[in-house]
Design a protein around this motif. Structure first.
Motif, short mmCIF file in Angstrom:
data_model
loop_
_atom_site.label_atom_id
_atom_site.label_comp_id
_atom_site.label_asym_id
_atom_site.label_seq_id
_atom_site.Cartn_x
_atom_site.Cartn_y
_atom_site.Cartn_z
N UNK A 136 5.77 -3.27 -9.55
CA UNK A 136 4.70 -2.41 -9.34
C UNK A 136 3.29 -3.09 -9.95
N UNK A 137 3.47 -3.87 -10.62
CA UNK A 137 2.13 -4.58 -11.00
C UNK A 137 1.52 -5.39 -10.07
N UNK A 138 2.55 -5.98 -8.97
CA UNK A 138 1.98 -6.55 -7.78
C UNK A 138 1.29 -5.56 -6.82
N UNK A 139 1.88 -4.50 -6.73
CA UNK A 139 1.34 -3.29 -5.66
C UNK A 139 -0.04 -3.01 -6.39
N UNK A 140 -0.09 -2.68 -7.79
CA UNK A 140 -1.33 -2.25 -8.26
C UNK A 140 -2.32 -3.38 -8.07
N UNK A 141 -2.01 -4.79 -8.19
CA UNK A 141 -3.26 -5.57 -8.10
C UNK A 141 -3.50 -5.73 -6.63
N UNK A 193 0.90 -1.15 -0.13
CA UNK A 193 0.16 -0.03 -0.01
C UNK A 193 0.82 1.18 -0.06
N UNK A 194 1.94 1.13 0.95
CA UNK A 194 2.77 2.43 0.88
C UNK A 194 3.47 2.52 -0.38
N UNK A 195 3.79 1.56 -1.06
CA UNK A 195 4.56 1.72 -2.41
C UNK A 195 3.75 2.39 -3.38
N UNK A 196 2.57 1.59 -3.62
CA UNK A 196 1.64 2.10 -4.63
C UNK A 196 1.34 3.69 -4.37
N UNK A 197 0.92 3.90 -3.00
CA UNK A 197 0.66 5.35 -2.73
C UNK A 197 1.74 6.32 -3.07
N UNK A 198 2.84 5.85 -2.45
CA UNK A 198 4.21 6.72 -2.48
C UNK A 198 4.45 7.06 -4.07
N UNK A 199 4.42 6.11 -4.66
CA UNK A 199 4.70 6.03 -6.29
C UNK A 199 3.83 6.84 -6.93
N UNK A 200 2.71 6.90 -6.73
CA UNK A 200 1.63 7.51 -7.45
C UNK A 200 1.40 9.26 -6.92
#
Length: 542
Positions: free
Chosen positions: A500-505, A277-284
């Motif tokens: 990133x695809x794993x984070x997105x899913x 969650x942190x990864x996807x939120x931080x990146x986006x």
């Protein structure tokens, strides 16, 4: 203990020198191929001019002593250094670097210690950092992490009372123990610094506003695993644009984020639900605030550390043991990126002869943004993902076959994040090495051989593009003295990246089915997430 030289078979008592390295340097210096065959682990020591305790590896290559033998060109290089006036002037230098959170602070320390190592060894390549850094700063919500940094202890000699106003995020708003894994706390703490008209750039942080303005670009260095780097960095970028930079400029100053992704492997296992969650939120959120993101993967950094291993003295004093070695390839990559546009007046003063193509920071991402599909419904134009690679080849001569091996080394063995090069929209590349080798390679660059190799179906597979846009490959070249090997540095644009695809899913599943605070946070920022992922992979290229 008696030793036998595997090259001449002489025993220790027959050597004119006390150690094996000194014997090889004295008797076999002109027999490089023999040394590489019999003692590959000692090549850097033999040709660095150092002793047995010197690892001899530069961040961008082997630190070879090319000044011996009375070479008048190298004698001139050794005799001249950049002037203090140029070193002290921030205008036109490449980066203002800001390390945010624990990971960012550690990486900034590694860069500063690399700069100091080059200076202490009287390396002319110190001009890369002295001429490339307009300024730098460390910010964190955790006072204990800040206290342990080289930046605090030696660069500024800060006490705890000094750190609170100069480097703390959320001054007076918490107990300075960090934001944990809560990205929303990192965001809220830095926003509190600007409440009621406050401006920490003017009032307390040691980040110099004029140096921010004078730099070619601003680079944030952070992770997206924990709360501070993930949550505070996008707000910091927005506040710099709002409070420091001139928003009337036609062309805005480029912003970059060098981001360490949440680790997936067993050794650095923190790739659970919270980290995703942190990864996807931080990146986006970073994607909305900056122009380009360079993602690094700890597993990939770990796999290349023996080959891309810059000498950084005393790093073990300031970087945690598990990250000391894997931060070195990251520093090497950024050093090469910095070298790509060190101000020319500094280079002339140093007579370092970094000659060839240079490119501005924005050249690494603007050609990609021009390819983005026109979409009036999209909330913002997402940052370009620049997947990093840094290949290296030891060879005395070059032909197409060897250059293919170098490309393979860069795009597969030495990629610094996990991605598929055949899905990239194109890329920017920089070949660099010593003058005598670059003379040979330059012909391959000018004749289009390098571009043809990189466009091949094994690498970027340019002919497989089906849309209206082409796969663009930009190849630059530099002659860089004091290297022995040839390097291929590159950034590949917007490829598909499995992490990133794993984070997105995971985020998509939370958004649809979750009934937690995390799920609600994901729903709140989903409008940030979709634009970034709608531009990754060749399937999304017009």
């Amino acid at each position: 203990m008696t030793r036998v030289c595997k090259i001449c078979m002489e025993r220790t008592g027959q050597w004119d020198s006390g150690s094996l390295v000194e014997h090889l340097r004295t008797k076999h210096r002109d027999e490089r191929e023999s040394i590489e065959t019999m003692y590959p682990e000692m090549v850097s020591d033999v040709y660095s001019g150092g002793g047995d305790g010197d690892d001899g590896v530069g961040g961008i290559g082997l630190e070879t002593d090319r000044g011996g033998g009375g070479d008048p060109i190298n004698s001139e290089i050794a005799a001249q250094t950049p002037t203090n006036d140029h070193m002290d002037d921030a205008y036109g230098k490449k980066w203002y670097l800001i390390g945010v959170g624990g990971a960012g602070n550690n990486i900034l320390d590694a860069i500063l210690l690399r700069r100091d190592t080059l200076e202490e060894n009287h390396e002319q390549r110190a001009v890369i950092w002295n001429g490339g850094l307009a300024g730098y700063g460390s910010l964190n919500t955790n006072i204990s992490e800040l206290e342990q940094t080289y930046y605090a202890q030696e660069e500024h000699e800060y006490s705890r009372n000094d750190l609170l106003p100069n480097c703390i995020i959320g001054f007076g708003k918490h107990d300075y123990a960090g934001a944990g894994f809560r990205w929303d706390l990192g965001r809220d703490l830095i926003e509190a610094d600007f409440e009621d008209g406050a401006n920490p750039f003017k009032e307390r942080w040691d980040i110099k506003q004029q140096h921010l303005r004078d730099s070619q670009a601003i680079m944030f260095v952070h992770s997206v695993t924990k709360g501070t780097g993930c949550g505070a960095t996008p707000v910091l970028a927005e506040k710099i644009r709002e409070h420091v930079l001139d928003d009337e400029f036609v062309v805005q100053k480029p912003f970059f984020s060098s981001i360490v992704l949440p680790s997936r492997g067993r050794r650095y296992a923190d790739f659970g639900g919270r980290a995703k969650v942190n990864g996807i939120v931080g990146l986006t959120r970073a994607s909305k605030a900056v122009d380009a993101i360079i993602p690094f993967d700890n597993q990939r950094l770990d796999s290349v550390k023996s080959e891309i291993n810059p000498r950084i003295n005393r790093l073990d004093e300031y970087n945690p043991p598990q990250y000391k070695e894997i931060n070195k390839p990251l520093v090497a990559f950024l050093e090469a990126f910095t070298m790509s546009s060190v101000p020319q007046f500094l280079d002339r003063e140093a007579t370092m002869s970094i000659m060839g193509d240079v490119f501005d920071p924005a050249d690494s991402f603007r050609p990609v943004q021009d390819k983005y599909q026109v979409d009036p419904e999209r909330e913002y134009t997402p940052a370009v993902i620049l997947a990093p690679v840094l290949g290296r080849m030891r060879a005395d001569s070059f032909d197409r076959s060897k250059l293919e091996i170098l490309a393979r080394n860069a795009l597969f063995q030495n990629k610094l994040a996990e991605f598929d090069p055949t899905t990239a929209w194109g890329g920017t590349f920089l070949l660099y090495g010593p003058n005598e080798k670059m003379r040979e390679i330059s012909q391959f660059v000018n004749d289009g051989v390098i571009s043809d190799i990189l466009a091949g179906d094994e690498f970027l597979d340019a002919d497989a593009a089906t849309g209206s846009e082409s796969i663009d490959i930009h190849v630059n070249q530099l002659v860089t003295p004091y290297l022995d090997d040839v390097f291929l540095w590159g950034t590949l644009w917007n490829p598909k990246m499995p992490p990133l695809e794993e984070m997105y899913e995971h985020a998509q599943k939370l958004k649809q089915d979750g009934n937690s605070e995390q799920a609600e946070n994901i729903r709140d920022v989903w409008s940030h997430i979709e634009p970034l992922f709608s531009c990754l992979g060749r399937d999304n290229m017009p």
